[in-house]
Design a protein around this motif. Structure first.
Motif, PDB file in Angstrom:
ATOM      1  N   LEU A  23       0.822  -1.213   0.000  1.00  0.00           N
ATOM      2  CA  LEU A  23       0.000   0.000   0.000  1.00  0.00           C
ATOM      3  C   LEU A  23       0.857   1.264   0.000  1.00  0.00           C
ATOM      4  O   LEU A  23       1.757   1.426   0.823  1.00  0.00           O
ATOM      5  N   THR A  24       0.565   2.173  -0.921  1.00  0.00           N
ATOM      6  CA  THR A  24       1.227   3.477  -0.968  1.00  0.00           C
ATOM      7  C   THR A  24       0.176   4.578  -0.840  1.00  0.00           C
ATOM      8  O   THR A  24      -1.027   4.334  -0.975  1.00  0.00           O
ATOM      9  N   TRP A  25       0.674   5.819  -0.617  1.00  0.00           N
ATOM     10  CA  TRP A  25      -0.255   6.935  -0.419  1.00  0.00           C
ATOM     11  C   TRP A  25      -1.042   7.245  -1.677  1.00  0.00           C
ATOM     12  O   TRP A  25      -2.093   7.908  -1.603  1.00  0.00           O
ATOM     13  N   LYS A  26      -0.579   6.794  -2.814  1.00  0.00           N
ATOM     14  CA  LYS A  26      -1.336   6.999  -4.046  1.00  0.00           C
ATOM     15  C   LYS A  26      -2.711   6.365  -3.954  1.00  0.00           C
ATOM     16  O   LYS A  26      -3.670   6.828  -4.593  1.00  0.00           O
ATOM     17  N   SER A  27      -2.817   5.304  -3.157  1.00  0.00           N
ATOM     18  CA  SER A  27      -4.079   4.553  -3.057  1.00  0.00           C
ATOM     19  C   SER A  27      -5.028   5.107  -2.015  1.00  0.00           C
ATOM     20  O   SER A  27      -6.155   4.619  -1.887  1.00  0.00           O
ATOM     21  N   ILE A  28      -4.596   6.102  -1.223  1.00  0.00           N
ATOM     22  CA  ILE A  28      -5.466   6.683  -0.197  1.00  0.00           C
ATOM     23  C   ILE A  28      -5.781   8.121  -0.572  1.00  0.00           C
ATOM     24  O   ILE A  28      -4.899   8.981  -0.579  1.00  0.00           O
ATOM     25  N   GLN A  29      -7.032   8.344  -0.905  1.00  0.00           N
ATOM     26  CA  GLN A  29      -7.471   9.656  -1.373  1.00  0.00           C
ATOM     27  C   GLN A  29      -8.873   9.948  -0.863  1.00  0.00           C
ATOM     28  O   GLN A  29      -9.628   9.030  -0.544  1.00  0.00           O
ATOM     29  N   PRO A  30      -9.252  11.229  -0.793  1.00  0.00           N
ATOM     30  CA  PRO A  30     -10.655  11.537  -0.482  1.00  0.00           C
ATOM     31  C   PRO A  30     -11.516  11.227  -1.701  1.00  0.00           C
ATOM     32  O   PRO A  30     -11.072  11.403  -2.847  1.00  0.00           O
ATOM     33  N   ASN A  31     -12.726  10.734  -1.467  1.00  0.00           N
ATOM     34  CA  ASN A  31     -13.613  10.505  -2.596  1.00  0.00           C
ATOM     35  C   ASN A  31     -14.376  11.799  -2.901  1.00  0.00           C
ATOM     36  O   ASN A  31     -14.087  12.851  -2.320  1.00  0.00           O
ATOM     37  N   ARG A  32     -15.348  11.706  -3.780  1.00  0.00           N
ATOM     38  CA  ARG A  32     -16.011  12.941  -4.227  1.00  0.00           C
ATOM     39  C   ARG A  32     -16.819  13.615  -3.133  1.00  0.00           C
ATOM     40  O   ARG A  32     -17.190  14.781  -3.243  1.00  0.00           O
ATOM     41  N   ASN A  33     -17.073  12.883  -2.038  1.00  0.00           N
ATOM     42  CA  ASN A  33     -17.799  13.476  -0.907  1.00  0.00           C
ATOM     43  C   ASN A  33     -16.857  13.890   0.211  1.00  0.00           C
ATOM     44  O   ASN A  33     -17.306  14.272   1.292  1.00  0.00           O
ATOM     45  N   GLY A  34     -15.555  13.781  -0.046  1.00  0.00           N
ATOM     46  CA  GLY A  34     -14.588  14.205   0.956  1.00  0.00           C
ATOM     47  C   GLY A  34     -14.251  13.155   1.990  1.00  0.00           C
ATOM     48  O   GLY A  34     -13.485  13.422   2.914  1.00  0.00           O
ATOM     49  N   LEU A  35     -14.828  11.964   1.858  1.00  0.00           N
ATOM     50  CA  LEU A  35     -14.522  10.886   2.797  1.00  0.00           C
ATOM     51  C   LEU A  35     -13.259  10.150   2.361  1.00  0.00           C
ATOM     52  O   LEU A  35     -12.938  10.073   1.166  1.00  0.00           O
ATOM     53  N   GLY A  36     -12.536   9.603   3.331  1.00  0.00           N
ATOM     54  CA  GLY A  36     -11.333   8.861   3.009  1.00  0.00           C
ATOM     55  C   GLY A  36     -11.654   7.555   2.315  1.00  0.00           C
ATOM     56  O   GLY A  36     -12.595   6.853   2.688  1.00  0.00           O
ATOM     57  N   GLN A  37     -10.877   7.230   1.318  1.00  0.00           N
ATOM     58  CA  GLN A  37     -11.106   6.011   0.550  1.00  0.00           C
ATOM     59  C   GLN A  37      -9.767   5.399   0.170  1.00  0.00           C
ATOM     60  O   GLN A  37      -8.817   6.098  -0.155  1.00  0.00           O
ATOM     61  N   VAL A  38      -9.674   4.069   0.237  1.00  0.00           N
ATOM     62  CA  VAL A  38      -8.451   3.370  -0.152  1.00  0.00           C
ATOM     63  C   VAL A  38      -8.762   2.444  -1.319  1.00  0.00           C
ATOM     64  O   VAL A  38      -9.811   1.790  -1.354  1.00  0.00           O
ATOM     65  N   THR A  39      -7.864   2.422  -2.281  1.00  0.00           N
ATOM     66  CA  THR A  39      -7.967   1.501  -3.402  1.00  0.00           C
ATOM     67  C   THR A  39      -7.048   0.323  -3.128  1.00  0.00           C
ATOM     68  O   THR A  39      -5.834   0.487  -2.995  1.00  0.00           O
ATOM     69  N   LEU A  40      -7.624  -0.856  -3.030  1.00  0.00           N
ATOM     70  CA  LEU A  40      -6.869  -2.064  -2.724  1.00  0.00           C
ATOM     71  C   LEU A  40      -6.730  -2.922  -3.972  1.00  0.00           C
ATOM     72  O   LEU A  40      -7.673  -3.076  -4.746  1.00  0.00           O
ATOM     73  N   HIS A  41      -5.527  -3.469  -4.149  1.00  0.00           N
ATOM     74  CA  HIS A  41      -5.244  -4.322  -5.299  1.00  0.00           C
ATOM     75  C   HIS A  41      -5.243  -5.770  -4.810  1.00  0.00           C
ATOM     76  O   HIS A  41      -4.318  -6.218  -4.151  1.00  0.00           O
TER      77      HIS A  41
ATOM     78  N   SER B 222       5.207  12.381  -1.633  1.00  0.00           N
ATOM     79  CA  SER B 222       5.409  11.386  -2.685  1.00  0.00           C
ATOM     80  C   SER B 222       4.278  10.364  -2.679  1.00  0.00           C
ATOM     81  O   SER B 222       4.033   9.704  -1.658  1.00  0.00           O
ATOM     82  N   PRO B 223       3.585  10.176  -3.805  1.00  0.00           N
ATOM     83  CA  PRO B 223       2.492   9.194  -3.852  1.00  0.00           C
ATOM     84  C   PRO B 223       2.992   7.754  -3.782  1.00  0.00           C
ATOM     85  O   PRO B 223       2.223   6.850  -3.476  1.00  0.00           O
ATOM     86  N   SER B 224       4.277   7.546  -4.065  1.00  0.00           N
ATOM     87  CA  SER B 224       4.823   6.187  -4.055  1.00  0.00           C
ATOM     88  C   SER B 224       5.360   5.773  -2.693  1.00  0.00           C
ATOM     89  O   SER B 224       5.850   4.657  -2.531  1.00  0.00           O
ATOM     90  N   GLU B 225       5.259   6.658  -1.697  1.00  0.00           N
ATOM     91  CA  GLU B 225       5.743   6.340  -0.355  1.00  0.00           C
ATOM     92  C   GLU B 225       4.828   5.312   0.303  1.00  0.00           C
ATOM     93  O   GLU B 225       3.597   5.372   0.169  1.00  0.00           O
ATOM     94  N   ALA B 226       5.415   4.374   1.008  1.00  0.00           N
ATOM     95  CA  ALA B 226       4.632   3.345   1.694  1.00  0.00           C
ATOM     96  C   ALA B 226       3.836   3.950   2.838  1.00  0.00           C
ATOM     97  O   ALA B 226       4.320   4.847   3.541  1.00  0.00           O
ATOM     98  N   VAL B 227       2.628   3.473   3.037  1.00  0.00           N
ATOM     99  CA  VAL B 227       1.791   3.952   4.133  1.00  0.00           C
ATOM    100  C   VAL B 227       2.301   3.402   5.462  1.00  0.00           C
ATOM    101  O   VAL B 227       2.409   4.125   6.455  1.00  0.00           O
TER     102      VAL B 227
END
Length: 330
Positions: free
Chosen positions: A195-213, A240-245
């Motif tokens: 998991l990297t920070w690229k996968s953790i972003q706010p969604n369109r409603n401002g809530l935190g969301q993680v994209t899991l592979h 950096s979006p590639s930094e590990a969470v």
């Protein structure tokens, strides 16, 4: 040039002139399957075998399993194993059965789980079958090996909500966030390790969301409880979006799967939980507890990535404020 085929009489004359050693070599050549691989050593063969696996997580697991076998053979640690020093042509049936007995002994001592034993043996059996079918080795020394019976341990792995929260309370800092993340997202250990920070972003409603592979490189979006999302952001020290969470304390490298397992097991022991608690226990608990709290079954499946994607799943995230993790106690 036209070759004249040997008549049976001529063939018999040639054969009787062969020495026993030449005859043995002739028989072995006749039995040798067609070589279908360009691999010249074990590491090259392993790379070819792993390329046939679609999931990155599966490739990582299989690679580790084969290194564990090489380490056993070389009496060293898996990270120090030298694959090219493992000559597959020299392996005998006894080597495979000795390794199986070694793993079962580790299981009896509580050092590994039955499923780990099964997976390591299954990986080795598959790899040696590949080596045999491609003509890299003459025979398959693992052909007669049978896997230990698979235990039905799902029920044993369902802790109560109170027990899970107690485990989380017995960890601090990064480890506490790691435990919370595993429980509230139901993520697999391999998904967290990459998991990297690229996968953790706010969604369109401002809530935190993680994209899991997940398995077979399928992606799914999971909404995070707001407090967990906020706590995660406070630990971020780089843009950096590639930094590990979740990083190792000794450097900037991401936590490895075995380190994550140690964190979970250590917290469970501090909390007085019996058994060898693993990250997958928290995934089981997520599914059980969320459904106990009336989370819709389809939402649990989508959050955990159990079901395959189809047309209907395109509308799963029409309600971007939901995930089954939001139903769990805090």
């Amino acid at each position: 040039m036209t070759l004249t085929p040997l008549t049976p009489d001529h063939l018999q004359q040639v054969v009787v002139q062969l020495t026993p050693e030449q005859l043995r070599q002739l028989v072995m050549m006749a039995q040798q399957p067609q070589r279908l691989t360009r691999a010249t050593n074990t590491s090259e063969l392993l790379d070819g075998w792993l390329k046939s696996k679609k999931s990155k997580q599966t490739r990582r697991s299989y690679d580790w399993d084969i290194k564990c076998f090489a380490a056993y053979h070389q009496k060293t640690l898996p990270e120090h194993a030298r694959l090219d020093d493992l000559d597959l042509n020299l392996l005998a049936v006894e080597d495979i059965y000795d390794y199986s007995a070694y793993l079962e002994d580790l299981e009896s001592k509580g050092e590994v789980a039955r499923n780990t034993v099964r997976r390591r043996l299954a990986s080795l059996m598959s790899f040696l079958r590949y080596a045999s079918e491609t003509g890299f080795i003459l025979g398959n020394p693992a052909r007669g090996l049978e896997l230990p019976e698979k235990p039905d341990t799902v029920t044993e792995r369902i802790l109560t909500e109170r027990e899970v929260l107690r485990i989380i309370d017995h960890a601090e800092g990064r480890d506490r966030l790691l435990l919370e993340f595993l429980y509230y997202t139901g993520a697999r250990v391999g998904e967290v390790a990459t998991l990297t920070w690229k996968s953790i972003q706010p969604n369109r409603n401002g809530l935190g969301q993680v994209t899991l592979h997940g398995k077979r490189d399928k992606m799914r979006n999971v909404v995070l409880p707001m407090s967990l999302y906020t706590d995660l952001l406070t630990t971020r020290i780089s843009d950096s979006p590639s930094e590990a969470v979740f990083k190792s304390r000794k450097g900037e490298k991401p936590l490895k799967e075995r380190q994550i397992r140690r964190v979970v097991d250590a917290a469970a022991k501090k909390a007085g939980i019996k058994g060898h608690v693993s990250p997958h226990w928290l995934r089981h608990c997520h599914a059980s507890h969320a459904q106990d709290r009336k989370a819709p079954p389809h939402l649990v499946k989508d959050t955990l990535g159990h079901s395959s994607l189809d047309i209907t799943s395109l509308y799963t995230h029409v309600k971007p404020d939901e995930s089954s993790g939001l139903y769990l106690a805090r």
